[in-house]
Design a protein around this motif. Structure first.
Motif, PDB file in Angstrom:
ATOM      1  N   ARG A   1      -8.391  -2.280   2.205  1.00 34.85           N
ATOM      2  CA  ARG A   1      -8.917  -3.000   1.043  1.00 34.85           C
ATOM      3  C   ARG A   1      -8.100  -4.256   0.758  1.00 34.85           C
TER       4      ARG A   1
ATOM      5  N   SER B   1       0.817  -1.210   0.000  1.00 36.11           N
ATOM      6  CA  SER B   1       0.000   0.000   0.000  1.00 36.11           C
ATOM      7  C   SER B   1       0.853   1.264   0.000  1.00 36.11           C
TER       8      SER B   1
ATOM      9  N   VAL C   1      -3.569   5.841   2.350  1.00 37.42           N
ATOM     10  CA  VAL C   1      -2.799   4.611   2.504  1.00 37.42           C
ATOM     11  C   VAL C   1      -3.523   3.639   3.430  1.00 37.42           C
TER      12      VAL C   1
ATOM     13  N   LEU D   1      -6.151   1.894   1.502  1.00 41.44           N
ATOM     14  CA  LEU D   1      -5.589   0.871   0.619  1.00 41.44           C
ATOM     15  C   LEU D   1      -5.218  -0.373   1.423  1.00 41.44           C
ATOM     16  N   SER D   2      -4.631  -0.178   2.594  1.00 40.81           N
ATOM     17  CA  SER D   2      -4.282  -1.307   3.456  1.00 40.81           C
ATOM     18  C   SER D   2      -5.528  -2.109   3.817  1.00 40.81           C
TER      19      SER D   2
ATOM     20  N   THR E   1      -7.506  -3.269  -5.126  1.00 33.47           N
ATOM     21  CA  THR E   1      -7.638  -1.910  -4.596  1.00 33.47           C
ATOM     22  C   THR E   1      -8.456  -1.017  -5.527  1.00 33.47           C
TER      23      THR E   1
END
Lengths: 113, 144
Positions: free
Chosen positions: B113, A59, B107, B110-111, A95
Motif C-alpha cells: 500500500r 511498515s 506487513v 502495508l508495504s 495505509t
C-alpha cells in the motif's frame, strides 16, 4: 548520521505513556514491541504511544503498532496514538490505519478520553 | 557515480543486507533526490519508498540467517528517479513460485500500500541468482 532512537515511559493520570523519539524502522521497531509487551504484562489494558517526536515510520513499525492494538483491545482496552508530524500522519493515511487507531493531537487529550 | 543505461546519472551503493543499514540506504536516496532537485515532499516519499523497497529484499535474507549483500542503484532517468535493489544469491526456498519475496502477510500488505501510494511504478522479481526490486518516482518540477 543516524538519529537517536529513544522510548521514554511514564504515567499520566495513571495511564502508561510511551513517548517515542527518532525513526521507527525494522532495526528499532523490536524495542517498541518489547516496551508495549512490557506495559501489557504489567497489567495495563490501555496505553498511549506518543509519536509526536517520531520523524520516520515504516511498515515494520506499523506492524508492531497493529499487533499492540490487537493485544490491548483483546484485554478490553485500547492503544491510542498521539500524532502531530506530517510524515507519520501521511503513512497512517495511505495505509488506511488512520481509521483504525484512535489518534489524538496531544498526550493530555489521549489520556483524558 | 556513473552514466545510467539511458544516459542518466547513476549512484550505486553496496552494503550488508541488514536492518541496521536501512537508514543509510534511505538517507542516501534522500540526499541524491535533493541533489536532483526533487521537492521536499517527494524526498520524504522517496525515503519511505526506498525503505520499503529494501525491506522486500532484506526480509528473506534475515529469514535465512545468512549474510547477504544489498546493492542499490539510484538513477536519474529523465525526470524520474529509478531505484533498483538486489540481494545476491538468495536461497531458492526464500522466494515463492511467482518470484515474489515471502513476507508476513500483514506487513507485506502495508508495504504494498505504501509503495502504491508513494511511487509511480514498482515491482520485484527473481532471477536464477538474484532477488531484485525496483521503483520509479517522477519529479514534479523540472530541473533548471
Amino acid at each position: 548520521m543516524e538519529e537517536v532512537f529513544e522510548i521514554a515511559e511514564y504515567s499520566d493520570d495513571s495511564t502508561p505513556v510511551l513517548s517515542v523519539r527518532g525513526e521507527i524502522d525494522v532495526s528499532t521497531a523490536p524495542e517498541l514491541r518489547d516496551r508495549l509487551l512490557g506495559v501489557a504484562q504489567d497489567g495495563y489494558s490501555t496505553v498511549v504511544v506518543d509519536l509526536s517526536e517520531v520523524t520516520f515510520l515504516d511498515s515494520t513499525a506499523l506492524g508492531v503498532l497493529v499487533s499492540g492494538l490487537k493485544r490491548f483491545r483483546s484485554a478490553g482496552g485500547d492503544l491510542r496514538l498521539v500524532v502531530t508530524g506530517r510524515n507519520v500522519t501521511k503513512v497512517l493515511e495511505i495505509t488506511g490505519l488512520v481509521e483504525v487507531f484512535p489518534i489524538f493531537d496531544s498526550v493530555s487529550e489521549a489520556v483524558s478520553t | 557515480m556513473s552514466e545510467g543505461k539511458g544516459g542518466g546519472e547513476t549512484v550505486e551503493l553496496l552494503l550488508p543486507a541488514t536492518p541496521e543499514r536501512l537508514a543509510l540506504a534511505r538517507t542516501t536516496g534522500a540526499a541524491i533526490a535533493s541533489r536532483w532537485r526533487f521537492t521536499y515532499d517527494e524526498i520524504a516519499d522517496l525515503r519511505l519508498a526506498i525503505d520499503e523497497l529494501c525491506l522486500t529484499l532484506i526480509r528473506p535474507a534475515q529469514q535465512e540467517g545468512e549474510p547477504r549483500r544489498l546493492t542499490l542503484a539510484y538513477t536519474l532517468d529523465g525526470s524520474s528517479m529509478v531505484v533498483r535493489g538486489q540481494v545476491d544469491k538468495p536461497n531458492p526456498a526464500a522466494v515463492n513460485g511467482d518470484g515474489q519475496a515471502p513476507q508476513p502477510t500483514s506487513v507485506s500488505d502495508l508495504s504494498e500500500r505504501i509503495l502504491d501510494a508513494l511511487v509511480d511504478e514498482h515491482g520485484s522479481e527473481r532471477t536464477d541468482s538474484q532477488l531484485s526490486a525496483w521503483l520509479r518516482k517522477g519529479r514534479s518540477v523540472a530541473a533548471p
